[in-house]
Design an enzyme around this catalytic site. Structure first.
Site, mmCIF file in Angstrom:
data_model
loop_
_atom_site.group_PDB
_atom_site.id
_atom_site.type_symbol
_atom_site.label_atom_id
_atom_site.label_comp_id
_atom_site.label_asym_id
_atom_site.label_seq_id
_atom_site.Cartn_x
_atom_site.Cartn_y
_atom_site.Cartn_z
ATOM 1 C CG HIS A 1 -163.160 9.050 -0.864
ATOM 2 N ND1 HIS A 1 -162.252 7.603 0.434
ATOM 3 C CD2 HIS A 1 -161.420 9.750 0.259
ATOM 4 C CE1 HIS A 1 -161.394 8.024 0.946
ATOM 5 N NE2 HIS A 1 -160.725 9.452 0.539
ATOM 6 N NE ARG B 1 -163.277 3.495 3.074
ATOM 7 C CZ ARG B 1 -162.633 4.056 2.853
ATOM 8 N NH1 ARG B 1 -161.664 4.707 3.409
ATOM 9 N NH2 ARG B 1 -163.405 5.634 3.032
ATOM 10 C CD GLU C 1 -159.081 6.792 4.873
ATOM 11 O OE1 GLU C 1 -158.483 7.822 5.374
ATOM 12 O OE2 GLU C 1 -159.644 6.787 4.296
ATOM 13 C CG ASN D 1 -161.342 6.154 7.950
ATOM 14 O OD1 ASN D 1 -161.880 5.206 7.762
ATOM 15 N ND2 ASN D 1 -161.456 7.199 7.011
ATOM 16 C CD GLU E 1 -161.107 10.536 6.659
ATOM 17 O OE1 GLU E 1 -160.792 11.740 6.389
ATOM 18 O OE2 GLU E 1 -160.573 10.307 7.644
ATOM 19 C CE1 TYR F 1 -154.385 7.530 7.950
ATOM 20 C CE2 TYR F 1 -156.672 8.537 8.124
ATOM 21 C CZ TYR F 1 -155.866 7.671 7.126
ATOM 22 O OH TYR F 1 -156.278 7.222 6.671
HETATM 23 C C1 FCB Z 1 -158.442 10.288 5.179
HETATM 24 C C2 FCB Z 1 -158.914 10.286 4.078
HETATM 25 C C3 FCB Z 1 -158.157 9.584 2.935
HETATM 26 C C4 FCB Z 1 -156.931 10.247 3.374
HETATM 27 C C5 FCB Z 1 -156.109 9.770 4.475
HETATM 28 C C6 FCB Z 1 -154.350 10.112 4.591
HETATM 29 O O1 FCB Z 1 -158.693 11.309 5.451
HETATM 30 O O2 FCB Z 1 -160.008 9.813 4.034
HETATM 31 O O3 FCB Z 1 -158.223 9.885 2.102
HETATM 32 O O4 FCB Z 1 -155.809 10.903 2.851
HETATM 33 O O5 FCB Z 1 -156.838 10.834 5.413
#
Ligand code: FCB
Length: 469
Positions: A121, A77, A371, A294, A166, A296
């Protein structure tokens, strides 16, 4: 869920983005983006870092494709830089820019790797920002033209077209808290940006359907898992409000064909949403082959009681201005550790929860993890080894969380690790390293971290080994 074996059809990939890796900011006719301007503005990024050189991928793309192939990945990607292929954002396309991505796509196909291209992006041509940016409807129309240009050029050689990465960050961090480019702090503009990004998605989605019907269509959202500090009515209401701004402002129009009514009433003091025109929501709801997710970390909120010290630990950067438009009475609470180098809490069960929510609310919608990954302060040992055990542990536990969700029915088709390479981490510059391949920014030498070896074994067999291997 250790011991889980992913089916052979499950796609293992990795992800990057143009401004974060390419460099070559002033070469072959590339124009300027809002991130060039922002990163070159004193005080905006850590150490004043910019993406001028980044990981020099523009010149080293063949070597990088070699790493992708050696890792045995099935998909890659990447994102296309709008100012590289259409400098200024309107008018003539730049053939040299298109050729770069065309070679990249062919190089992936030659190596048996599926190209997954993100159209946007975050690198908006600066000239379009000068004309109003995402707060202006015109920007969505320019995006449609840009999409038509790149889809005509690359067509269904690209396996999956992802319209936006995002949009939450583009709208709220870019226009409300200002910790991302273009650095504006105008709440009403942020909500207009939400809509124009959604509209841009719909318009570009229609282009993909018409011009490259064999390609898959997707969009990538950073959906938030929001928990309340208590079960009180006030805290439950705080969760609902943040869910509307963070999640349903995008899922609503994209998957249900309408903005949620509570979002419109919650934000009525900021805007009357008159920028939403008849027919827009229908257009935005273009059917998706896969929804990109995505993830985290998770979010903890509470309704402010009017007296306690305020808390804004939402993980989205320090700013006097909040990204949470019209939600001034909501506090974001610090969460228990451990944390990554971003200060983000590590919460794999929330990942499973998110995927199961999507499965429950949109049972027919296939999902793709576009992600997931972690920044840690890597140490290079004397023999050159980079033993990034904490990253391996993070990846292991989050991929296990995906396995859990799959075992409970969520239709997750693949996983893209962020990131292939260390890169320009936006406001944090080169200080935060997300790569499974280390980049020495003095020499541009790439070195596999232990996590890269671990991920290669996972991609080869599809079976989760214990994290400590
Ligand atoms: C996301 C973004 C990516 C990267 C990660 C850590 O929010 O899409 O570009 O910065 O976080």
């Amino acid at each position: 869920m250790t011991g889980y074996v992913f089916p052979e059809s499950f796609v293992w990939g990795s992800a990057t983005a143009s401004y974060q890796i390419e460099g070559a900011a002033n070469e072959d006719g590339r124009g300027r983006s809002i991130w060039d301007t922002y990163s070159h503005t004193p005080g905006r990024t850590l150490n004043g870092d910019t993406g001028d050189v980044a990981a020099d991928h523009y010149h080293r793309w063949q070597e990088d494709l070699g790493h992708i192939a050696d890792l045995g990945l099935g998909a890659y990607r990447f994102s296309i830089s709008w100012p590289r292929v259409r400098p200024g954002g309107s008018g003539k396309f730049n053939q040299a820019g298109i050729d770069f991505y065309s070679r990249l796509v062919d190089g992936l196909l030659e190596r048996g790797v599926r190209p997954v291209a993100t159209m946007y992006h975050w690198d908006l041509p600066q000239e379009l920002e000068d004309a109003g940016g995402w707060a202006s409807r015109e920007t969505a129309l320019r995006f449609e033209e840009y999409a038509a240009g790149i889809v005509k050029a690359l067509g269904d050689r690209v396996h999956t077209w992802t319209t936006l990465n995002e949009p939450w960050c583009s709208a709220y961090l870019g226009y409300a808290s200002g910790v991302h480019a273009p650095g504006r702090t105008e709440p009403a503009a942020a909500l207009a940006a939400v809509h124009h990004l959604n509209l841009a998605h719909g318009l570009a989605g229609r282009v993909v359907r018409e011009v490259a019907p064999a390609a898959d269509l997707s969009v990538t959202l950073n959906l938030h898992v929001i928990r309340g500090a208590s079960d009180s009515e006030a805290d439950r209401n705080a969760v609902r409000r943040i869910d509307a701004l963070a999640n349903r402002a995008f899922l609503g129009p994209m998957l249900d064909g309408a903005y949620p009514a509570d979002l419109l009433t919650d934000t009525a003091a900021v805007t009357d949403w008159s920028f939403v025109r008849d027919g827009d929501e229908k257009l935005i709801a273009v059917p998706l082959d896969v929804l990109g997710v995505n993830y985290y970390s998770s979010t903890l909120v509470r309704a402010w009681d009017g007296v306690s010290p305020r808390s804004d630990a939402d993980g989205h950067g320090a700013s006097e201005a909040s990204p949470w438009v019209a939600a001034d009475d909501v506090d974001f609470l610090p969460q228990p550790g451990p944390y990554t180098a971003m200060g983000w809490n590590i919460d794999p069960p929330a990942f499973t929860e998110l995927l199961l929510r999507l499965h429950r609310e949109y049972p027919a919608q296939p999902l793709m993890i576009t992600e997931n990954g972690a920044a840690f302060d890597d140490v290079v040992s004397a023999d050159g080894t980079i033993s990034d055990d904490r990253r391996i542990d993070y990846l292991h536990r989050h991929i296990a969380a995906v396995a859990d969700a799959r075992a409970q029915g969520a239709d997750v088709r693949g996983y893209f690790l962020w990131s292939l390479l260390d890169n320009f981490e936006w406001g944090y510059g080169y200080d935060r390293r997300f790569g499974i391949i280390r980049v020495d920014y003095d020499t541009q030498v790439r070195t596999w971290k232990q996590s890269a070896h671990w991920y290669k074994r996972l991609a080869a067999g599809g079976s989760l080994e214990p994290a400590t291997s």
